[in-house]
Write an enzyme that holds these catalytic residues in place. Structure first.
Site, short mmCIF file in Angstrom:
data_model
loop_
_atom_site.label_atom_id
_atom_site.label_comp_id
_atom_site.label_asym_id
_atom_site.label_seq_id
_atom_site.Cartn_x
_atom_site.Cartn_y
_atom_site.Cartn_z
N ASP A 194 0.85 -1.19 0.00
CA ASP A 194 0.00 0.00 0.00
C ASP A 194 0.89 1.24 0.00
OD1 ASP A 194 0.99 -0.15 2.58
OD2 ASP A 194 -0.95 -0.23 3.57
N ASN B 279 -7.21 -0.16 14.40
CA ASN B 279 -8.65 -0.29 14.18
C ASN B 279 -9.00 -1.58 13.44
OD1 ASN B 279 -7.73 0.28 11.63
ND2 ASN B 279 -9.01 2.08 11.30
N HIS C 293 -7.50 -2.64 10.58
CA HIS C 293 -7.31 -2.62 9.13
C HIS C 293 -6.13 -3.50 8.72
CE1 HIS C 293 -4.53 1.12 9.57
NE2 HIS C 293 -3.76 0.10 9.25
N GLU D 107 -9.79 -0.32 5.21
CA GLU D 107 -10.30 0.23 6.45
C GLU D 107 -11.63 -0.39 6.85
OE1 GLU D 107 -8.49 2.14 8.22
OE2 GLU D 107 -7.59 3.81 7.13
#
Length: 230
Positions: free
Chosen positions: A65, A134, A136, A141
């Site tokens: 990414d 979180n 991800h 996400e």
């Protein structure tokens, strides 16, 4: 999912570096998909320190990414990180390194280009991942749905608070990332989890409840995943 726990990040990094080395020894032209950030740094350092144990002459590396909206040479990009920790130390030439541009003129077209590259070179043999606070994976996400292939991601506040983005506050950042189908198509996946900030999300992951609100939970659907926790 095979879960291992370690007393230190150093021990975890040593174990993961051995997984990577063994994979390269087994398949010299391995396609390694590499995460960036704080978590895999010691692993990559341990790998480079043992480069006499394997040949990187055919090794291929695919970027997982990238932060969108900043120049490639910005010190906080995934590009700068990978160049420092893997590409240059292992002398990986441009034709065996598959990158994602951080500031493309047309982000959608860049995603299409990256997806075509993955189709040509893939599937990924070994994917090294970190776990976001979180839940991800890469810049996939939490949300109502997840996307299968390389796409533009709207970043959450948790992601924007990452230390890599600390000098990007004046930029409207977005993510460019491989999708969940791309990750799950990897032949082998190694998920690294370190630090006290990841304790709560790790507990949720280990409940094995699959939800798009916790993208990492989709790893339970894969047949060959190692989860290493410190």
């Amino acid at each position: 999912m095979h879960i291992q726990r370690f007393d230190s990040e150093t021990a975890l990094a040593a174990a993961v570096s051995q997984v990577i080395i063994q994979a390269i020894q087994k398949k010299p032209n391995l396609l390694l998909c590499a995460a960036t950030g704080n978590t895999p740094t010691l692993t990559y350092q341990a790998l480079v320190a043992q480069k006499s144990l394997f040949s990187a002459d055919q090794l291929r590396i695919f970027k997982l990414d990238e932060w969108g909206g900043v120049p490639m040479e910005h010190p906080g990009t995934c590009e700068s990180y990978l160049q420092e920790h893997l590409i240059q130390p292992l002398n990986i030439p441009a034709d065996r390194y598959f990158s994602i541009q951080s500031n493309p003129a047309d982000p959608e077209q860049e995603c299409a280009r990256v997806q075509q590259l993955l189709q040509q070179e893939g599937p990924i043999d070994l994917c090294v991942l970190g776990l976001g606070v979180n839940g991800h994976l890469a810049f996939n996400e939490p949300g109502a749905f997840l996307q299968p292939h390389c796409h533009i991601a709207q970043l959450t506040d948790d992601s924007l608070g990452h230390s890599m983005a600390k000098d990007m506050r004046d930029v409207k950042l977005y993510g460019l990332t491989l999708g969940m189908s791309d990750v799950l198509a990897a032949r082998e996946i190694v998920l690294l989890i370190t630090g006290p900030a990841k304790v709560e999300i790790t507990q949720r992951l280990l409940e094995a409840k699959i939800s798009s609100q916790l993208p990492a939970s989709f790893l339970w659907l894969h047949s060959n995943v190692k989860v290493l926790i410190q």
